[in-house]
Design an enzyme around this catalytic site. Structure first.
Site, PDB file in Angstrom:
ATOM      1  CB  SER A 662      58.074  93.119 -61.525  1.00 33.70           C
ATOM      2  OG  SER A 662      57.197  92.024 -61.684  1.00 33.70           O
ATOM      3  CG  ASP A 735      61.736  86.030 -59.443  1.00 34.03           C
ATOM      4  OD1 ASP A 735      60.691  85.816 -58.804  1.00 34.03           O
ATOM      5  OD2 ASP A 735      61.869  86.998 -60.216  1.00 34.03           O
ATOM      6  CG  HIS A 769      59.457  89.323 -58.012  1.00 35.67           C
ATOM      7  ND1 HIS A 769      59.887  89.111 -59.303  1.00 35.67           N
ATOM      8  CD2 HIS A 769      58.543  90.330 -58.093  1.00 35.67           C
ATOM      9  CE1 HIS A 769      59.261  89.938 -60.123  1.00 35.67           C
ATOM     10  NE2 HIS A 769      58.446  90.696 -59.417  1.00 35.67           N
TER      11      HIS A 769
END
Length: 802
Positions: A662, A735, A769
């Site tokens: 991330s 995602d 994610h």
């Protein structure tokens, strides 16, 4: 050469360089560790006399994620079950009673998939859901006998909020049901109704890049169909059902402490194609037990004009006041929700009491933004927390709500980033009738503290006197272990349940008598990966060139020999701080037990690498402008980490890989673009082009148009031509995290490829994610191992110059 052959060869080459491939497996030793049963989740009973163990499968098969789903209003729904998409599987339940010491297994059907249970307030029962193909059942179990059964002929709805809660008599459940006779789901139109049109004029709608939003009228119809729920009260013994009001889009519902009224938050049209469901048009209402509207507390429009880092106008955080029969508390912004507006007070606390016919009364004004309220065990006495965005400062005060101005006494006043002085979380208790308040002994309340220090965290249990503000430490973890307070055991404040672990001992629970200093073992969970016994772990501290103190946890393989210089994996995630003092504080502990789980880079220890985990990469400065020097600060931190480990003689500085997930992936790509410190990088689920997150990212307060130079400077996509070290990009194909669209990795890969760089793009089917499915996790580990083996461990050439 034949032109047709050239075209065919080119086409085949393109297919070979980017095509769907079978899932890979890492070495079998890694597979064995990942497949080892994890220690169960533990939930202490409200009375502190029993422990509920929840067995689970952390990495279900990809088939679970591949079930058909709908993306509606920011949610992912399983239409067959009329439930939110499931990403975990809970498979077994058992209860360990402390006195007498015995274990009760909860009777479940074979191969059951259940939800996290909820204790009844008296600790006598459990309630939980069970997923079946046709919906979600509601079950109840006797905590003493383990006998469990489904409540017959009903399906619950957990799409917008929790599906159930216990009532104060511990004999009824307040539930959200699938409405009766609702018919079949709306079918898609055979031809389009028409184009989708949006228009704006003078409206400042600075919203984040949300995903899975409504897109058309058919989506609206589906959302309304699956999200509509019927409130009801169910007798768990007789199955008698009392329905409350008409079905609706219920975002939340709770009974008043005297259970005569229901606070209901519900959605209504118009919906929005710009923001998730929680920002839709909505009302907050008070009903009686029959579902009759008594009062409307708030009638709020679509919230798509909230200022950056601001709040909506109108009532928010509406809640029942504890220890009062039926009194509501809420806050309202006095600055239009805009943190940039200069005002004397930002919020006001309001109160309204049954029968809710009079005007609401202002309790007090807050200088800064409301950040939470904790009810003590004495009526009208609370802890009220405010947050100063400008300073990143948190202030908690004791307040008597009857005489707020006179009684207000500040008890904590510190930087939100000051972990060394963080008092911890206040300890709550749930009474048998369901009231949840701070656990209190006279004027003393209790805090569960992380105990951060320059040597690492040493958890503690403290108590604070609300009159004198005197603080006493009741329990403190030893310096060579990591032991946390979990709960008080029973009514006695002298006996606690702790969770103990050390570098060599896996976590287990103990009963600790604080007065007698006696310990009783409660569990005996084993090491799930004994093959890692002997790995070396230590806290490493070092300094950046600007004198900011840094740290990380260094791991060395079990068979490491002193003097051996290993290839290194650095795993990091940048965080923002207002000052060097808090940025340099040590977080985490070198004394925790090491678990290898999921896609953790600690698995590299089994491949002969050193790992520097959670290497601090602080970005320090004025919150309004700190990202102007983001690149320089992370490069400086990375340089300092490598210099320190090289100085220690444990790494080969020419074989270092930087990795992150991330915002850590964003950091990784930037480090490759702006330094020559690394042999390669691994970036997972990142965002690399900040023009695609134009209204802010992480803690950035400015928009792209206010700080375009900074947005472009920190975007690795802008500097893809300078990424001359091999970069592995991994991303979930689905995602839904705001800002990290899968397209971010696709576009960076294309940019690197177009500039002659070395990169590999891996898109994981059905993953969001974070990566959940067993196949995805194992494949990710295999990809990371292969990339590092090729470009780090076996590196033969020098990295070029940017």
């Amino acid at each position: 050469m034949n032109k047709k052959f050239i075209v065919l060869a080119t086409t085949l080459l393109a297919m070979a360089t980017f095509a769907q491939t079978p899932y890979k497996l890492p070495p079998q030793t890694v597979v064995d560790i990942l497949d080892a049963p994890p220690t169960p989740y533990t939930i202490i009973s409200p009375r502190g006399d029993a422990m509920l163990f929840v067995e689970y499968r952390p990495h279900p098969a990809i088939a679970l994620l591949a079930r058909p789903l709908l993306k509606l209003g920011g949610l992912r729904l399983d239409p067959q079950r009329n439930a939110r998409q499931r990403l975990s599987e809970y498979t077994g339940l058992s209860i360990k009673w402390l006195q007498p010491n015995r274990t009760v297994n909860i009777g479940l059907p074979e191969d059951a998939r259940v939800g996290i249970p909820s204790w009844s307030y008296d600790g006598a029962k459990l309630a939980f859901t069970r997923d079946v193909e046709a919906g979600v059942e509601l079950w109840v179990a006797d905590a003493k006998s383990g006998e469990a059964r489904a409540l017959a002929n009903m399906r619950v709805n957990d799409v917008l909020s929790t599906a159930f809660a216990w009532m104060g008599d511990n004999a009824h459940l307040f539930v959200q049901l699938i409405p009766e006779n609702r018919g079949t789901a709306p079918q898609p139109p055979s031809v389009p109704y028409g184009p989708i049109v949006e228009e704006t004029a003078g409206k400042f709608s600075k919203v984040m890049t949300f995903q899975d939003l409504l897109r058309n009228p058919h989506d609206e119809a589906l959302f309304e169909y699956y999200a509509t729920a019927q409130l009801a009260v169910i007798n768990v013994e007789t199955n008698e059902v009392h329905r409350i009001g008409a079905p609706g889009l219920i975002m939340g519902a709770s009974f008043s402490p005297d259970e005569k009224y229901v606070l209901v938050s519900k959605l209504k049209k118009p919906f929005s194609y710009r923001v998730p469901y929680s920002y839709f048009t909505r009302t907050v209402e008070v009903w009686d037990r029959a579902g009759k509207l008594i009062a409307t507390i708030a009638d709020l429009p679509i919230s798509d004009e909230i200022p950056t880092q601001g709040v909506p106008t109108g009532p928010r955080s509406v809640q029942w006041q504890a220890l009062q029969s039926a009194t509501l508390l809420w806050v309202e912004a006095l600055d239009g929700g805009d943190p940039l507006r200069k005002v004397e007070h930002r919020d006001k606390l309001m109160r309204l009491t049954a029968p809710f016919a009079a005007a609401a009364q202002e309790v007090l004004k807050l200088q800064h933004r409301y950040a939470g309220l904790n009810s003590t065990a004495r009526a009208q006495e609370v802890l009220l927390t405010e947050y100063d965005r400008d300073r990143r400062w948190r202030t908690t005060a004791f307040v008597n709500l009857i005489k707020p101005e006179k009684s207000r006494k500040v008890i904590f006043d510190l930087s939100a980033n000051d972990d060394y002085n963080d008092p911890g979380r206040p300890v709550y208790e749930t009474r048998p009738e369901g009231v949840s308040v701070l656990r209190q002994e006279g004027d003393w309340i209790f805090f569960n503290a992380r105990g951060a220090s320059p040597e690492g965290e040493r958890p503690a249990l403290d108590r604070l006197n609300l009159k004198t503000l005197k603080k006493e430490r009741l329990f403190h973890s030893s310096g060579n272990a990591y032991e946390q307070f979990i709960a008080f055991a029973g009514k006695d404040n002298n006996t606690i349940i702790t969770r103990y672990e050390s570098k060599t001992e896996p976590p287990n629970f103990f009963l600790v008598n604080l007065k007698k200093q006696e310990r009783t073992t409660l569990t005996a969970f084993k090491d799930p990966a004994p093959q890692l016994t002997g790995l070396k772990k230590e806290l490493v501290k070092y300094e950046r060139s600007d004198s900011v103190q840094l740290s990380g946890t260094l791991y060395l393989p079990p068979n490491y020999q002193a003097g051996e210089k290993l290839p290194l994996i650095i795993w990091a995630y940048p965080l923002e701080y207002s000052d060097p003092a808090t940025a340099g504080q040590v977080r985490g502990s070198p004394n925790t037990f090491t678990f290898l789980r999921g896609t953790s880079v600690l698995f590299f220890l089994m491949q002969g690498y050193a790992v520097l985990l959670d290497a601090t990469m602080p970005v320090v400065g004025d919150p309004e402008t700190m990202n102007d020097t983001f690149v320089e600060q992370i490069v400086g931190a990375a340089q300092a980490a490598i210099d320190k480990l090289d100085e220690m003689g444990v790494i080969d500085r020419k074989r270092v890989c930087i990795a992150g997930h991330s915002y850590g992936a964003f950091m990784t790509a930037n480090l490759l673009a702006h330094s020559d410190l690394f042999a390669a990088g691994i970036a997972r689920s990142g965002a690399y082009n900040r023009s695609l997150t134009p209204f802010g990212f992480q803690s950035e307060r400015r928009s792209f148009w206010e700080a375009s130079d900074t947005y472009m400077k920190v975007s690795p996509f802008t500097h893809a031509h300078k990424i001359n070290e091999p970069l592995l990009l991994i991303h979930g194909e689905a995602d839904n995290n705001s800002g990290t669209h899968t397209m971010q990795s696709e576009r960076l890969y294309q940019a690197i490829k177009g500039n002659g760089g070395t990169a590999r793009l891996v898109l994981l089917p059905h993953e969001s994610h974070g990566y959940v499915a067993r196949e995805s996790v194992l494949h990710t580990l295999a990809e990371m191992f292969e990339w590092a083996e090729k470009y780090v461990k076996n590196r033969k050439t020098e990295v070029g110059t940017n």
